[in-house]
Write an enzyme that holds these catalytic residues in place. Sequence first.
Site, short mmCIF file in Angstrom:
data_model
loop_
_atom_site.label_atom_id
_atom_site.label_comp_id
_atom_site.label_asym_id
_atom_site.label_seq_id
_atom_site.Cartn_x
_atom_site.Cartn_y
_atom_site.Cartn_z
CB SER A 38 -0.90 -0.02 1.44
OG SER A 38 -0.21 -0.02 2.39
CG ASP A 347 -4.40 5.32 6.56
OD1 ASP A 347 -3.38 5.56 7.16
OD2 ASP A 347 -4.76 4.66 5.57
CG HIS A 350 -1.36 3.62 4.36
ND1 HIS A 350 -2.65 3.17 4.73
CD2 HIS A 350 -0.65 2.74 3.68
CE1 HIS A 350 -2.66 1.94 4.54
NE2 HIS A 350 -1.34 1.74 3.90
#
Length: 384
Positions: A38, A347, A350
């Site tokens: 991610s 978040d 990240h």
Amino acid sequence: MSATAFMFPVWVLAAVVIVGDGAKGECPFAAIFNFGDSNSDTGGLVSAFPSQSRPNGETTFGEPVGRFCDGRLVVDFLAQGLGFPYLNPYLQAMGSNFTTGANFASAGASVLRPINQVRPNGWLSPFYLQIQYDQFVHLKSTALELYSKGWFRDTVPLPSTFENALYTIDMGQNDLTAQLSNGIPMDQVSAQFPQVVDAIGSVIQALYTTGARFFMVSNMGPLGCYPAFLATSAPHNPNDLDSNGCLISLNQVVSNFNEVLKNKTFLLQTQLYGSSVIYVDSNSIKYQLWANGAANGFKSTTTACCGPSQGQYNYDSTVTCSNSAIVNGQIVSSTSCINPSSYVSWDGIHFTESANRFVATQMFSGSYFQPSFPITQMCPLSFF
Ligand SMILES: *[C@@H]1O[C@H](CO)[C@@H](O)[C@H](O)[C@H]1NC(C)=O
Ligand SMILES: *[C@@H]1O[C@H](CO)[C@@H](O)[C@H](O)[C@H]1NC(C)=O
């Protein structure tokens, strides 16, 4: 190390002859092929499993675009800096243009095969590193075939693009965190690292065999500073925090991983004749966001921007960014903070776009490449 040091200028000259077209100066890169999780996913996971909600993407794109961020990732700044459009995910079915590269990264992706890694209720992306490599091989063979037929020239890379591309890899974080969520004690997690790093090395070697010559391997960020891990661990371990509010033990485990990875990249540089395998110390750059956050405009370092508006870290694993849940009979929603650019963490896991811009700017100053590589002198990198 010396073989690469001597080989490198020769390779640059060769690349300039092939790629040099005036417009790009002496920048040797015709494309970026990225492998990752991610931290560098520009829409791969969401292409395979469509679902993403606001406020992801709000700062730059105005809507969710498959990135786990309010805006751009480091790989976006790199693409932009090299004068390329943002990298399209390999799995994106509509409107993709792969002439200047492709992104195989998938949120939740691990290096090792996920089925061997997670307990029954755990989840990792099915697109682990070997699959990402297989996807690259498929993209390349399809591109060569289409080229020979003269088809889709405006969306498919030229054959020469592959040997003149920058290959970037940033993985391992999900292998580590899968072990922790499986309950493996912190002091035993490192035992898996040689296996993870060997798998990364095997893929670099395989890419080299296909003709890839330039690799940037990013190390792992300081997970112990991320609000998600702090929220879980810090309340029970108040003595495990350093002066920047980060978990000492988790950051030590990350350092162990990074040392194994660094050794592997140094070894590969001596083994892969005529290649450059650059170890990128992203960890040191990222840690600066906590150590010197205020001086760089970051008011909140250990509090997530997008969260349930609760607690010191603003993170709850049952109500992550963009989700809602019923907690104690009340609906709780995780929404964005007012000013994401003053936060390091988007978040809880990240980074925000502004933190990513800081990381990209520092990274491409060249001081964090081992061995050093003067990318800014060669390529027209600029970040904004
Ligand atoms: C794909 O991207 C390349 C490089 O940016 C560009 O020259 C080309 O026109 C694009 N193709 C389409 C169909 O837009
Ligand atoms: C890395 O390499 C150095 C020097 O060869 C060695 O001393 C060290 O033990 C290695 N570390 C790991 C974790 O493999």
